[in-house]
Scaffold this active site. Sequence first.
Site, short mmCIF file in Angstrom:
data_model
loop_
_atom_site.label_atom_id
_atom_site.label_comp_id
_atom_site.label_asym_id
_atom_site.label_seq_id
_atom_site.Cartn_x
_atom_site.Cartn_y
_atom_site.Cartn_z
N ASP A 30 0.83 -1.21 0.00
CA ASP A 30 0.00 0.00 0.00
C ASP A 30 0.86 1.26 0.00
O ASP A 30 1.92 1.30 0.63
CB ASP A 30 -0.90 -0.02 1.25
N ASN A 78 -10.81 -2.98 -6.15
CA ASN A 78 -10.03 -2.01 -6.94
C ASN A 78 -10.65 -1.72 -8.31
O ASN A 78 -10.26 -0.77 -8.99
CB ASN A 78 -8.58 -2.48 -7.12
C1 FPP Z 1 -2.48 0.19 -3.16
O1 FPP Z 1 -1.85 1.45 -3.06
C2 FPP Z 1 -1.80 -0.58 -4.16
C3 FPP Z 1 -2.40 -1.16 -5.23
C4 FPP Z 1 -3.84 -1.11 -5.49
C5 FPP Z 1 -1.59 -1.88 -6.23
C6 FPP Z 1 -0.43 -2.63 -5.66
C7 FPP Z 1 0.37 -3.22 -6.74
C8 FPP Z 1 1.70 -3.23 -6.77
C9 FPP Z 1 2.54 -2.68 -5.69
C10 FPP Z 1 2.45 -3.88 -7.86
C11 FPP Z 1 1.94 -5.26 -8.01
C12 FPP Z 1 2.70 -6.07 -8.89
C13 FPP Z 1 2.16 -7.13 -9.51
C14 FPP Z 1 3.05 -8.02 -10.26
C15 FPP Z 1 0.73 -7.43 -9.49
P1 FPP Z 1 -2.63 2.73 -3.52
O2 FPP Z 1 -2.40 2.93 -4.98
O3 FPP Z 1 -4.05 2.63 -3.11
O4 FPP Z 1 -1.86 3.84 -2.73
P2 FPP Z 1 -2.50 5.06 -1.97
O5 FPP Z 1 -3.29 4.47 -0.82
O6 FPP Z 1 -1.30 5.81 -1.49
O7 FPP Z 1 -3.32 5.83 -2.93
#
Ligand code: FPP
Length: 259
Positions: A30, A78
Amino acid sequence: MAAQKKTPSTGAPGEGEGTATPLHVAVVMDGNGRWAKQRGLPRSLGHRAGVDALKRTVSAAAELNVRWLTVFGFSTENWSRPAAEVAELMALPKRYFESDIARLEREGVRVRVIGRREGLSDELVKIIEGAQARTAHNDRFFLNIAFNYGGQADIADAARRFAEEVAAGRAKPSDLNEQLFARQLATADSPPPDVIIRPSGEQRLSNFLLWEAAYAELVFQDVLWPDYGAEHLKAALQTFAARDRRYGAVVADDVLAAG
Ligand code: FPP
Protein backbone atom coordinates in the site's frame (compact mmCIF):
# COMPACT_ATOMS: atom_id res chain seq x y z
CA MET A 1 15.82 -27.02 -0.30
CA ALA A 2 13.22 -29.77 0.02
CA ALA A 3 9.56 -28.99 -0.38
CA GLN A 4 7.61 -28.80 2.83
CA LYS A 5 4.37 -30.60 2.16
CA LYS A 6 1.63 -28.65 3.84
CA THR A 7 -1.98 -29.40 4.27
CA PRO A 8 -4.32 -26.43 4.27
CA SER A 9 -4.65 -24.94 7.68
CA THR A 10 -7.05 -22.85 9.65
CA GLY A 11 -4.19 -20.95 11.26
CA ALA A 12 -4.57 -22.94 14.46
CA PRO A 13 -1.56 -23.86 16.64
CA GLY A 14 1.29 -25.68 15.01
CA GLU A 15 2.72 -24.35 11.80
CA GLY A 16 5.42 -21.75 12.25
CA GLU A 17 4.95 -21.91 16.01
CA GLY A 18 7.98 -21.31 18.15
CA THR A 19 10.18 -20.11 15.32
CA ALA A 20 11.59 -16.61 15.15
CA THR A 21 11.53 -16.67 11.35
CA PRO A 22 8.04 -16.73 9.89
CA LEU A 23 7.39 -19.47 7.38
CA HIS A 24 4.83 -17.36 5.55
CA VAL A 25 4.82 -13.56 5.24
CA ALA A 26 1.94 -11.69 3.64
CA VAL A 27 2.07 -8.06 2.55
CA VAL A 28 -0.55 -5.45 1.66
CA MET A 29 1.46 -3.40 -0.82
CA ASP A 30 0.00 0.00 0.00
CA GLY A 31 1.01 3.59 -0.62
CA ASN A 32 1.87 3.73 -4.34
CA GLY A 33 -0.55 6.60 -4.97
CA ARG A 34 0.74 8.71 -2.07
CA TRP A 35 4.34 8.03 -3.09
CA ALA A 36 3.59 9.32 -6.61
CA LYS A 37 1.65 12.32 -5.32
CA GLN A 38 4.52 13.37 -3.05
CA ARG A 39 6.70 13.52 -6.15
CA GLY A 40 4.16 15.21 -8.42
CA LEU A 41 4.02 12.04 -10.54
CA PRO A 42 1.00 10.20 -11.99
CA ARG A 43 -0.29 7.30 -9.85
CA SER A 44 0.73 4.91 -12.64
CA LEU A 45 4.39 5.64 -11.88
CA GLY A 46 3.73 4.88 -8.21
CA HIS A 47 2.41 1.46 -9.23
CA ARG A 48 5.41 0.83 -11.46
CA ALA A 49 7.73 1.75 -8.59
CA GLY A 50 5.63 -0.71 -6.56
CA VAL A 51 6.68 -3.51 -8.92
CA ASP A 52 10.33 -2.66 -8.20
CA ALA A 53 9.59 -2.83 -4.47
CA LEU A 54 8.02 -6.25 -5.02
CA LYS A 55 11.20 -7.45 -6.74
CA ARG A 56 13.33 -6.23 -3.81
CA THR A 57 10.99 -7.83 -1.29
CA VAL A 58 10.96 -11.25 -2.99
CA SER A 59 14.77 -11.30 -2.93
CA ALA A 60 14.91 -10.07 0.66
CA ALA A 61 12.33 -12.59 1.87
CA ALA A 62 14.23 -15.51 0.33
CA GLU A 63 17.46 -14.14 1.80
CA LEU A 64 15.84 -14.01 5.27
CA ASN A 65 14.73 -17.67 5.01
CA VAL A 66 11.04 -16.97 4.55
CA ARG A 67 9.49 -19.73 2.38
CA TRP A 68 6.11 -18.28 1.44
CA LEU A 69 5.35 -14.70 0.44
CA THR A 70 1.81 -13.62 -0.43
CA VAL A 71 1.30 -10.09 -1.75
CA PHE A 72 -1.89 -8.15 -2.46
CA GLY A 73 -1.69 -6.81 -6.03
CA PHE A 74 -5.31 -6.04 -6.95
CA SER A 75 -8.42 -6.40 -4.83
CA THR A 76 -11.95 -7.19 -5.95
CA GLU A 77 -12.75 -3.63 -4.79
CA ASN A 78 -10.03 -2.01 -6.94
CA TRP A 79 -12.32 -2.27 -10.01
CA SER A 80 -14.03 0.87 -8.71
CA ARG A 81 -10.93 3.00 -9.46
CA PRO A 82 -10.82 5.15 -12.63
CA ALA A 83 -10.61 3.03 -15.81
CA ALA A 84 -7.15 4.34 -16.70
CA GLU A 85 -5.76 3.31 -13.31
CA VAL A 86 -7.43 -0.11 -13.52
CA ALA A 87 -5.81 -0.56 -16.94
CA GLU A 88 -2.42 0.36 -15.48
CA LEU A 89 -2.88 -2.10 -12.60
CA MET A 90 -3.95 -4.83 -15.06
CA ALA A 91 -0.69 -4.29 -16.94
CA LEU A 92 1.50 -4.91 -13.88
CA PRO A 93 1.64 -8.73 -13.90
CA LYS A 94 2.79 -8.66 -17.56
CA ARG A 95 5.41 -6.03 -16.72
CA TYR A 96 6.63 -8.09 -13.75
CA PHE A 97 6.69 -11.48 -15.44
CA GLU A 98 8.32 -10.14 -18.62
CA SER A 99 11.22 -8.80 -16.63
CA ASP A 100 11.47 -11.43 -13.89
CA ILE A 101 9.97 -14.80 -14.76
CA ALA A 102 13.24 -16.28 -16.07
CA ARG A 103 15.06 -15.30 -12.87
CA LEU A 104 12.21 -16.54 -10.66
CA GLU A 105 12.26 -19.87 -12.49
CA ARG A 106 16.03 -20.14 -12.20
CA GLU A 107 16.03 -19.28 -8.49
CA GLY A 108 13.49 -21.93 -7.56
CA VAL A 109 10.47 -19.70 -7.00
CA ARG A 110 7.03 -21.16 -7.59
CA VAL A 111 4.59 -18.46 -8.65
CA ARG A 112 0.86 -18.70 -8.10
CA VAL A 113 -1.69 -16.01 -8.82
CA ILE A 114 -4.68 -16.34 -6.50
CA GLY A 115 -7.99 -14.63 -7.11
CA ARG A 116 -10.86 -14.73 -9.55
CA ARG A 117 -10.01 -15.09 -13.21
CA GLU A 118 -13.38 -13.62 -14.25
CA GLY A 119 -12.93 -10.01 -15.35
CA LEU A 120 -9.31 -10.49 -16.42
CA SER A 121 -8.53 -10.30 -20.14
CA ASP A 122 -7.78 -13.52 -22.02
CA GLU A 123 -4.27 -12.20 -22.62
CA LEU A 124 -3.67 -11.64 -18.91
CA VAL A 125 -5.05 -15.05 -17.98
CA LYS A 126 -2.68 -16.60 -20.52
CA ILE A 127 0.28 -14.69 -19.06
CA ILE A 128 -0.67 -15.79 -15.54
CA GLU A 129 -1.14 -19.43 -16.54
CA GLY A 130 2.19 -19.33 -18.40
CA ALA A 131 4.07 -17.96 -15.37
CA GLN A 132 2.49 -20.58 -13.11
CA ALA A 133 3.24 -23.45 -15.50
CA ARG A 134 6.82 -22.29 -16.03
CA THR A 135 7.57 -22.34 -12.30
CA ALA A 136 5.32 -25.24 -11.27
CA HIS A 137 8.31 -27.55 -10.66
CA ASN A 138 9.93 -25.15 -8.18
CA ASP A 139 9.77 -25.58 -4.41
CA ARG A 140 12.49 -23.40 -2.89
CA PHE A 141 10.29 -20.34 -2.40
CA PHE A 142 6.58 -19.81 -2.94
CA LEU A 143 5.27 -16.48 -4.23
CA ASN A 144 1.51 -16.00 -4.19
CA ILE A 145 0.25 -12.87 -5.94
CA ALA A 146 -3.31 -12.03 -4.93
CA PHE A 147 -4.83 -10.42 -8.00
CA ASN A 148 -8.54 -9.78 -8.44
CA TYR A 149 -8.65 -11.28 -4.96
CA GLY A 150 -10.91 -10.52 -2.02
CA GLY A 151 -11.06 -12.47 1.22
CA GLN A 152 -14.85 -12.35 1.34
CA ALA A 153 -15.13 -13.35 -2.34
CA ASP A 154 -12.79 -16.27 -1.73
CA ILE A 155 -14.82 -17.45 1.28
CA ALA A 156 -18.05 -17.14 -0.73
CA ASP A 157 -16.49 -19.07 -3.64
CA ALA A 158 -15.29 -21.77 -1.23
CA ALA A 159 -18.76 -22.09 0.30
CA ARG A 160 -20.29 -22.36 -3.17
CA ARG A 161 -17.83 -25.09 -4.17
CA PHE A 162 -18.63 -27.09 -1.05
CA ALA A 163 -22.37 -26.65 -1.64
CA GLU A 164 -21.85 -27.97 -5.17
CA GLU A 165 -20.08 -31.04 -3.76
CA VAL A 166 -23.08 -31.63 -1.49
CA ALA A 167 -25.54 -31.11 -4.36
CA ALA A 168 -23.60 -33.65 -6.45
CA GLY A 169 -23.76 -36.17 -3.61
CA ARG A 170 -19.97 -36.19 -3.10
CA ALA A 171 -20.12 -34.64 0.40
CA LYS A 172 -22.52 -34.29 3.32
CA PRO A 173 -23.17 -31.03 5.20
CA SER A 174 -21.99 -32.76 8.36
CA ASP A 175 -18.56 -33.38 6.73
CA LEU A 176 -17.76 -29.69 6.86
CA ASN A 177 -15.22 -28.48 9.38
CA GLU A 178 -12.50 -25.83 9.37
CA GLN A 179 -9.88 -28.07 7.72
CA LEU A 180 -12.20 -29.21 4.93
CA PHE A 181 -13.38 -25.67 4.32
CA ALA A 182 -9.80 -24.36 4.12
CA ARG A 183 -9.15 -26.85 1.34
CA GLN A 184 -11.61 -24.96 -0.85
CA LEU A 185 -9.83 -21.64 -0.46
CA ALA A 186 -7.45 -20.12 -3.00
CA THR A 187 -4.66 -20.51 -0.44
CA ALA A 188 -5.29 -24.24 0.07
CA ASP A 189 -1.72 -25.09 -0.93
CA SER A 190 -0.07 -22.63 1.49
CA PRO A 191 0.36 -22.65 5.26
CA PRO A 192 -1.45 -19.75 6.98
CA PRO A 193 0.47 -16.48 7.11
CA ASP A 194 2.45 -16.05 10.31
CA VAL A 195 2.61 -12.32 9.84
CA ILE A 196 0.72 -9.81 7.72
CA ILE A 197 2.63 -6.61 7.04
CA ARG A 198 1.00 -3.39 5.93
CA PRO A 199 3.20 -0.44 5.08
CA SER A 200 1.95 3.13 4.42
CA GLY A 201 0.59 3.77 7.92
CA GLU A 202 -2.89 2.33 7.30
CA GLN A 203 -3.99 -0.20 9.91
CA ARG A 204 -6.56 -2.55 8.41
CA LEU A 205 -6.73 -5.80 6.43
CA SER A 206 -8.80 -4.41 3.54
CA ASN A 207 -10.32 -7.81 2.71
CA PHE A 208 -6.93 -9.60 2.51
CA LEU A 209 -6.67 -13.24 3.67
CA LEU A 210 -9.60 -12.90 6.09
CA TRP A 211 -9.89 -16.59 6.95
CA GLU A 212 -6.15 -17.20 6.88
CA ALA A 213 -5.39 -14.23 9.16
CA ALA A 214 -6.97 -15.93 12.19
CA TYR A 215 -3.69 -16.17 14.11
CA ALA A 216 -1.40 -13.99 12.02
CA GLU A 217 0.56 -11.28 13.75
CA LEU A 218 -0.14 -7.87 12.24
CA VAL A 219 2.74 -5.46 11.67
CA PHE A 220 2.11 -1.91 10.43
CA GLN A 221 4.96 0.20 9.11
CA ASP A 222 5.23 3.89 8.26
CA VAL A 223 6.87 3.51 4.88
CA LEU A 224 5.17 3.82 1.50
CA TRP A 225 5.34 0.62 -0.53
CA PRO A 226 7.53 1.94 -3.40
CA ASP A 227 10.21 2.77 -0.80
CA TYR A 228 10.00 -0.70 0.77
CA GLY A 229 13.20 -2.73 0.87
CA ALA A 230 15.20 -5.36 2.70
CA GLU A 231 15.71 -3.18 5.79
CA HIS A 232 11.94 -2.71 6.22
CA LEU A 233 11.26 -6.42 5.88
CA LYS A 234 14.02 -7.18 8.35
CA ALA A 235 12.52 -4.70 10.84
CA ALA A 236 9.05 -6.26 10.41
CA LEU A 237 10.47 -9.74 11.04
CA GLN A 238 12.21 -8.48 14.17
CA THR A 239 8.89 -7.12 15.42
CA PHE A 240 7.31 -10.49 14.63
CA ALA A 241 10.05 -12.39 16.47
CA ALA A 242 9.38 -10.36 19.63
CA ARG A 243 5.66 -11.22 19.63
CA ASP A 244 4.23 -13.81 21.99
CA ARG A 245 2.03 -16.14 19.95
CA ARG A 246 -0.44 -17.96 22.14
CA TYR A 247 -3.16 -19.10 19.72
CA GLY A 248 -5.82 -18.60 22.36
CA ALA A 249 -3.96 -20.70 24.95
CA VAL A 250 -1.94 -19.58 27.97
CA VAL A 251 1.84 -19.61 28.34
CA ALA A 252 3.41 -22.36 30.50
CA ASP A 253 4.44 -19.95 33.31
CA ASP A 254 0.87 -18.70 33.66
CA VAL A 255 -0.42 -22.29 33.89
CA LEU A 256 1.96 -22.89 36.83
CA ALA A 257 0.98 -19.56 38.43
CA ALA A 258 -2.71 -20.45 38.16
CA GLY A 259 -1.69 -23.66 39.91
C1 FPP B 1 -2.48 0.19 -3.16
O1 FPP B 1 -1.85 1.45 -3.06
C2 FPP B 1 -1.80 -0.58 -4.16
C3 FPP B 1 -2.40 -1.16 -5.23
C4 FPP B 1 -3.84 -1.11 -5.49
C5 FPP B 1 -1.59 -1.88 -6.23
C6 FPP B 1 -0.43 -2.63 -5.66
C7 FPP B 1 0.37 -3.22 -6.74
C8 FPP B 1 1.70 -3.23 -6.77
C9 FPP B 1 2.54 -2.68 -5.69
C10 FPP B 1 2.45 -3.88 -7.86
C11 FPP B 1 1.94 -5.26 -8.01
C12 FPP B 1 2.70 -6.07 -8.89
C13 FPP B 1 2.16 -7.13 -9.51
C14 FPP B 1 3.05 -8.02 -10.26
C15 FPP B 1 0.73 -7.43 -9.49
P1 FPP B 1 -2.63 2.73 -3.52
O2 FPP B 1 -2.40 2.93 -4.98
O3 FPP B 1 -4.05 2.63 -3.11
O4 FPP B 1 -1.86 3.84 -2.73
P2 FPP B 1 -2.50 5.06 -1.97
O5 FPP B 1 -3.29 4.47 -0.82
O6 FPP B 1 -1.30 5.81 -1.49
O7 FPP B 1 -3.32 5.83 -2.93
